[in-house]
Design a protein around this motif. Structure first.
Motif, PDB file in Angstrom:
ATOM      1  N   SER A  98       0.861  -1.189   0.000  1.00  0.00           N
ATOM      2  CA  SER A  98       0.000   0.000   0.000  1.00  0.00           C
ATOM      3  C   SER A  98       0.892   1.233   0.000  1.00  0.00           C
ATOM      4  O   SER A  98       1.930   1.261   0.676  1.00  0.00           O
ATOM      5  N   ILE A  99       0.469   2.251  -0.734  1.00  0.00           N
ATOM      6  CA  ILE A  99       1.280   3.465  -0.907  1.00  0.00           C
ATOM      7  C   ILE A  99       0.421   4.679  -0.560  1.00  0.00           C
ATOM      8  O   ILE A  99      -0.789   4.694  -0.821  1.00  0.00           O
ATOM      9  N   ARG A 100       1.056   5.664   0.024  1.00  0.00           N
ATOM     10  CA  ARG A 100       0.341   6.892   0.369  1.00  0.00           C
ATOM     11  C   ARG A 100       1.214   8.101   0.013  1.00  0.00           C
ATOM     12  O   ARG A 100       2.402   8.129   0.339  1.00  0.00           O
ATOM     13  N   ASP A 101       0.592   9.069  -0.632  1.00  0.00           N
ATOM     14  CA  ASP A 101       1.298  10.314  -0.963  1.00  0.00           C
ATOM     15  C   ASP A 101       1.244  11.218   0.265  1.00  0.00           C
ATOM     16  O   ASP A 101       0.182  11.702   0.661  1.00  0.00           O
ATOM     17  N   ILE A 102       2.404  11.445   0.893  1.00  0.00           N
ATOM     18  CA  ILE A 102       2.456  12.245   2.124  1.00  0.00           C
ATOM     19  C   ILE A 102       3.147  13.589   1.872  1.00  0.00           C
ATOM     20  O   ILE A 102       3.659  14.209   2.808  1.00  0.00           O
ATOM     21  N   THR A 103       3.137  14.030   0.612  1.00  0.00           N
ATOM     22  CA  THR A 103       3.806  15.292   0.273  1.00  0.00           C
ATOM     23  C   THR A 103       3.232  16.457   1.070  1.00  0.00           C
ATOM     24  O   THR A 103       3.970  17.255   1.651  1.00  0.00           O
ATOM     25  N   ASP A 104       1.895  16.539   1.103  1.00  0.00           N
ATOM     26  CA  ASP A 104       1.266  17.644   1.837  1.00  0.00           C
ATOM     27  C   ASP A 104       1.616  17.579   3.320  1.00  0.00           C
ATOM     28  O   ASP A 104       1.834  18.612   3.964  1.00  0.00           O
ATOM     29  N   ILE A 105       1.653  16.357   3.850  1.00  0.00           N
ATOM     30  CA  ILE A 105       1.992  16.202   5.272  1.00  0.00           C
ATOM     31  C   ILE A 105       3.426  16.652   5.526  1.00  0.00           C
ATOM     32  O   ILE A 105       3.707  17.352   6.507  1.00  0.00           O
ATOM     33  N   LYS A 106       4.346  16.265   4.627  1.00  0.00           N
ATOM     34  CA  LYS A 106       5.751  16.654   4.795  1.00  0.00           C
ATOM     35  C   LYS A 106       5.897  18.171   4.714  1.00  0.00           C
ATOM     36  O   LYS A 106       6.641  18.774   5.511  1.00  0.00           O
ATOM     37  N   TYR A 107       5.194  18.774   3.743  1.00  0.00           N
ATOM     38  CA  TYR A 107       5.262  20.234   3.634  1.00  0.00           C
ATOM     39  C   TYR A 107       4.656  20.893   4.875  1.00  0.00           C
ATOM     40  O   TYR A 107       5.163  21.915   5.363  1.00  0.00           O
ATOM     41  N   ALA A 108       3.557  20.296   5.373  1.00  0.00           N
ATOM     42  CA  ALA A 108       2.937  20.834   6.590  1.00  0.00           C
ATOM     43  C   ALA A 108       3.890  20.708   7.777  1.00  0.00           C
ATOM     44  O   ALA A 108       3.987  21.611   8.615  1.00  0.00           O
ATOM     45  N   GLU A 109       4.593  19.550   7.845  1.00  0.00           N
ATOM     46  CA  GLU A 109       5.569  19.365   8.921  1.00  0.00           C
ATOM     47  C   GLU A 109       6.684  20.403   8.815  1.00  0.00           C
ATOM     48  O   GLU A 109       7.160  20.927   9.825  1.00  0.00           O
ATOM     49  N   GLU A 110       7.102  20.682   7.567  1.00  0.00           N
ATOM     50  CA  GLU A 110       8.153  21.670   7.373  1.00  0.00           C
ATOM     51  C   GLU A 110       7.668  23.059   7.792  1.00  0.00           C
ATOM     52  O   GLU A 110       8.402  23.810   8.459  1.00  0.00           O
ATOM     53  N   GLU A 111       6.429  23.379   7.396  1.00  0.00           N
ATOM     54  CA  GLU A 111       5.866  24.669   7.812  1.00  0.00           C
ATOM     55  C   GLU A 111       5.721  24.732   9.322  1.00  0.00           C
ATOM     56  O   GLU A 111       5.975  25.771   9.939  1.00  0.00           O
ATOM     57  N   LEU A 112       5.331  23.589   9.902  1.00  0.00           N
ATOM     58  CA  LEU A 112       5.198  23.539  11.359  1.00  0.00           C
ATOM     59  C   LEU A 112       6.547  23.738  12.033  1.00  0.00           C
ATOM     60  O   LEU A 112       6.652  24.445  13.045  1.00  0.00           O
ATOM     61  N   ARG A 113       7.585  23.109  11.441  1.00  0.00           N
ATOM     62  CA  ARG A 113       8.933  23.271  12.005  1.00  0.00           C
ATOM     63  C   ARG A 113       9.371  24.736  11.924  1.00  0.00           C
ATOM     64  O   ARG A 113       9.914  25.289  12.890  1.00  0.00           O
ATOM     65  N   LYS A 114       9.107  25.353  10.748  1.00  0.00           N
ATOM     66  CA  LYS A 114       9.463  26.766  10.610  1.00  0.00           C
ATOM     67  C   LYS A 114       8.692  27.626  11.606  1.00  0.00           C
ATOM     68  O   LYS A 114       9.254  28.539  12.215  1.00  0.00           O
ATOM     69  N   SER A 115       7.396  27.301  11.731  1.00  0.00           N
ATOM     70  CA  SER A 115       6.579  28.060  12.679  1.00  0.00           C
ATOM     71  C   SER A 115       7.080  27.865  14.099  1.00  0.00           C
ATOM     72  O   SER A 115       7.122  28.817  14.895  1.00  0.00           O
ATOM     73  N   ARG A 116       7.470  26.607  14.413  1.00  0.00           N
ATOM     74  CA  ARG A 116       7.986  26.330  15.760  1.00  0.00           C
ATOM     75  C   ARG A 116       9.283  27.086  16.006  1.00  0.00           C
ATOM     76  O   ARG A 116       9.475  27.676  17.081  1.00  0.00           O
ATOM     77  N   ASP A 117      10.157  27.084  14.985  1.00  0.00           N
ATOM     78  CA  ASP A 117      11.418  27.822  15.133  1.00  0.00           C
ATOM     79  C   ASP A 117      11.154  29.312  15.300  1.00  0.00           C
ATOM     80  O   ASP A 117      11.788  29.975  16.128  1.00  0.00           O
ATOM     81  N   GLU A 118      10.201  29.811  14.479  1.00  0.00           N
ATOM     82  CA  GLU A 118       9.867  31.231  14.579  1.00  0.00           C
ATOM     83  C   GLU A 118       9.259  31.538  15.948  1.00  0.00           C
ATOM     84  O   GLU A 118       9.556  32.576  16.553  1.00  0.00           O
ATOM     85  N   LEU A 119       8.405  30.605  16.415  1.00  0.00           N
ATOM     86  CA  LEU A 119       7.779  30.798  17.721  1.00  0.00           C
ATOM     87  C   LEU A 119       8.825  30.784  18.833  1.00  0.00           C
ATOM     88  O   LEU A 119       8.775  31.614  19.754  1.00  0.00           O
ATOM     89  N   GLU A 120       9.776  29.833  18.721  1.00  0.00           N
ATOM     90  CA  GLU A 120      10.832  29.766  19.729  1.00  0.00           C
ATOM     91  C   GLU A 120      11.655  31.060  19.731  1.00  0.00           C
ATOM     92  O   GLU A 120      12.034  31.566  20.790  1.00  0.00           O
ATOM     93  N   LYS A 121      11.898  31.585  18.515  1.00  0.00           N
ATOM     94  CA  LYS A 121      12.632  32.848  18.413  1.00  0.00           C
ATOM     95  C   LYS A 121      11.856  33.974  19.077  1.00  0.00           C
ATOM     96  O   LYS A 121      12.414  34.789  19.838  1.00  0.00           O
ATOM     97  N   LYS A 122      10.539  34.019  18.792  1.00  0.00           N
ATOM     98  CA  LYS A 122       9.710  35.061  19.395  1.00  0.00           C
ATOM     99  C   LYS A 122       9.624  34.898  20.898  1.00  0.00           C
ATOM    100  O   LYS A 122       9.606  35.885  21.643  1.00  0.00           O
ATOM    101  N   VAL A 123       9.545  33.613  21.335  1.00  0.00           N
ATOM    102  CA  VAL A 123       9.498  33.361  22.783  1.00  0.00           C
ATOM    103  C   VAL A 123      10.775  33.847  23.446  1.00  0.00           C
ATOM    104  O   VAL A 123      10.742  34.465  24.525  1.00  0.00           O
ATOM    105  N   GLN A 124      11.911  33.581  22.786  1.00  0.00           N
ATOM    106  CA  GLN A 124      13.179  34.052  23.338  1.00  0.00           C
ATOM    107  C   GLN A 124      13.221  35.574  23.398  1.00  0.00           C
ATOM    108  O   GLN A 124      13.670  36.157  24.396  1.00  0.00           O
ATOM    109  N   GLU A 125      12.737  36.191  22.286  1.00  0.00           N
ATOM    110  CA  GLU A 125      12.710  37.656  22.274  1.00  0.00           C
ATOM    111  C   GLU A 125      11.768  38.189  23.349  1.00  0.00           C
ATOM    112  O   GLU A 125      12.093  39.144  24.063  1.00  0.00           O
TER     113      GLU A 125
END
Length: 544
Positions: free
Chosen positions: A259-286
């Motif tokens: 069985s195969i599943r296209d997880i491209t959207d999930i991977k991109y969402a994870e990447e956006e989430l990671r960026k958002s988390r990094d940005e959030l951590e930066k803002k939290v530090q600030e």
């Protein structure tokens, strides 16, 4: 001689096969029965005599099998090879029975065909089992067909045997174009070439296949993998797959399913989430740094405030010392001065002008003492120095009416009908509330008018709570609507000729608030502020 031998041979053969359980029959080339055993008779439902009158290839073999029978006899006649095949017999009762035949030929010494003979198997149970297996197989194919994830199945020869609808939609290849194809044909829709993919690891644990996956995990017989295919659909995609082996009833490897599943959207969402988390951590530090600075500033402000409070406390102590000084020493000196002036007025015979001037000095000293007493009382009220107790308002009003009914040089008429049993929670300063209001009415009256003051007390209820309403009205000059809004404020006075510091009514409001009551002013004659004022005080009953 040969014919006699042939007949004897058939008789001997019939005797040998008569009692075996496997159905047996022999027929001449034209389809007439040579002989059969009891098992064959039982299989068809005909007696041997009835069978002898039938042509086996035509009379109880259904018509759709005639062409196959003729072709197989032809092959057997030409090649001599035993023919194994399936067909149906139609029994005497009309029911059909599936059978498997092993058909042979019998020839004479010259190779001439004498007859055909067959051993027959009743395969009814086998056909039922095959039907059940096919039904199960079909259900499995239906399940695979409607799985939400793209899924395909290969057999042990790596040929595609199932390719569901979701797979068709994913790669754009229909099942009719891929079923039965092997040699890694199933990898072409993904990679554009034939190559091993995840499902092939089931058959071959070659590490070179595993190296194509960013993530690979084995869990029992299952294999999970994730990879990025740059060429997929011309834009690249992240695909996740799960492969598992399939076994036959003997436990042998029969194929595999993936069985195969296209997880491209999930991977991109994870990447956006990671960026958002990094940005959030930066803002939290600030923000943390800002809060740290704010905390430091706040600590400085707290320290400054503490110093200010300490200075304020010291200033308050000094103010209280001054108030105590006024309330004690200065007031004592005022009383001494008042005493001497009163003695002078009684002892010496002053003329009218001198007596007037001395009387004014006496009034000033009396006002000074009153001011000092009011300041001390306000201080006591603000600091809560006096404990509250049960006080009869009616009795206290009677005392105030008596004290102010006789004022030298004033015509005062106080109307009050004593009421008793009206208890409230207050302290001795409550008397100053009523005294200040009555005294103001007398002080601000227009001479030589007779001063009329009316005092009443009634009971009122608000939301099941009892209050005592005290009304003190006078016939003085009255208070304008504009002045009503501010007259209880500190240092506010009415528009009269009487002198004062404006602390009397401020003291009234301060004390009433401390007793959890309310005070306000109305016109004695509603709508006409020139006809006198009415002060109203409401105090909660002690029973509340």
């Amino acid at each position: 001689m040969e014919e006699i031998f042939h007949q004897k041979g058939i008789i001997i053969l019939a005797d040998l096969l008569e009692n075996i359980s496997l159905p047996f029959a022999a027929v001449y080339p034209d389809g007439r029965l040579v002989l059969c055993n009891n098992a064959f008779s039982a299989l068809t439902g005909y007696t041997k005599e009835e069978l002898s009158k039938l042509r086996l290839s035509g009379d109880f073999t259904p018509e759709e099998w005639h062409e196959q029978d003729e072709e197989l006899r032809r092959v057997l006649r030409l090649t001599g090879r035993t023919q194994r095949y399936e067909k149906e017999y139609q029994r005497k009762d009309g029911k059909r029975v599936p059978v498997e035949l092993f058909m042979h030929r019998a020839c004479d010494a010259d190779g001439n065909l004498l007859f055909y003979y067959s051993f027959v198997l009743d395969i009814t149970k086998r056909k039922l089992a095959e039907k059940e297996i096919w039904a199960v197989y079909q259900r499995l194919m239906d399940i695979i067909e409607f799985l939400p994830d793209p899924t395909f199945v290969i057999d042990k020869d790596k040929k595609v045997i199932a390719w569901n609808k979701a797979m068709e939609n994913m790669v754009g290849v229909e099942k009719k174009d891929i079923i039965g194809k092997g040699d890694y044909f199933y990898s072409i829709p993904f990679y554009g070439e034939r190559r091993p993919i995840l499902i092939d690891i089931i058959f071959n644990s070659d590490t070179s296949i595993e190296s194509n996956y960013n993530y690979l995990k084995r869990c029992g017989n299952m294999i999970y993998g994730e990879t990025y295919i740059q060429t997929f659909e011309g834009k690249g995609a992240y695909l996740w797959g799960k492969a598992s082996p399939l076994y036959d009833t003997d436990g042998s490897l029969a194929g595999a399913i993936e069985s195969i599943r296209d997880i491209t959207d999930i991977k991109y969402a994870e990447e956006e989430l990671r960026k958002s988390r990094d940005e959030l951590e930066k803002k939290v530090q600030e923000r943390t740094a800002e809060i740290r600075k704010a905390n430091e500033k706040l600590m400085d402000e707290i320290a400054e405030r503490t110093r200010a409070e300490e200075a304020l406390s010291e200033a308050r102590m000094q103010a209280e010392m001054y108030i105590d000084l006024m309330g004690h020493d200065i007031n004592n000196m005022n009383q001494i001065g008042i005493g001497y002036i009163e003695m002078a007025l009684e002892t010496f015979n002053f003329d009218e002008n001198a007596r007037s001037m001395i009387s004014k000095s006496l009034n000033i000293l009396n006002n000074s003492s009153t001011l000092i007493n009011n300041v001390r009382k306000i201080q006591q009220a603000k600091n809560g120095q006096l404990e509250q107790e049960m006080i009869d308002v009616g009795k206290m009003l009677g005392e105030v009416a008596m004290e102010y009914s006789s004022i030298p040089g004033k015509y005062v008429n106080i109307h009050y009908t004593p009421v008793y049993g009206c208890a409230v929670q207050a302290n001795e300063l409550l008397k100053d509330v009523f005294a200040n209001i009555v005294e103001n009415a007398i002080k601000h009256s227009c001479e030589p008018l007779e001063i009329q003051i009316e005092i009443t007390i009634t009971k009122v209820c608000y939301q099941d709570k009892v209050f005592y309403r005290i009304s003190i009205s006078d016939n003085g000059p009255g208070i304008t609507d504009e002045m009503k809004k501010t007259i209880f404020d500190r240092f506010k006075r009415g528009n009269t000729k009487a002198k004062g510091r404006g602390l009397g009514l401020y003291l009234v409001r301060t004390l009433v608030n401390d007793f959890h009551g309310k005070v306000w002013i109305e016109d004695r004659v509603p709508g006409n502020s020139d006809m006198g004022s009415k002060f109203i005080i409401e105090l909660p009953a002690a029973d509340n």
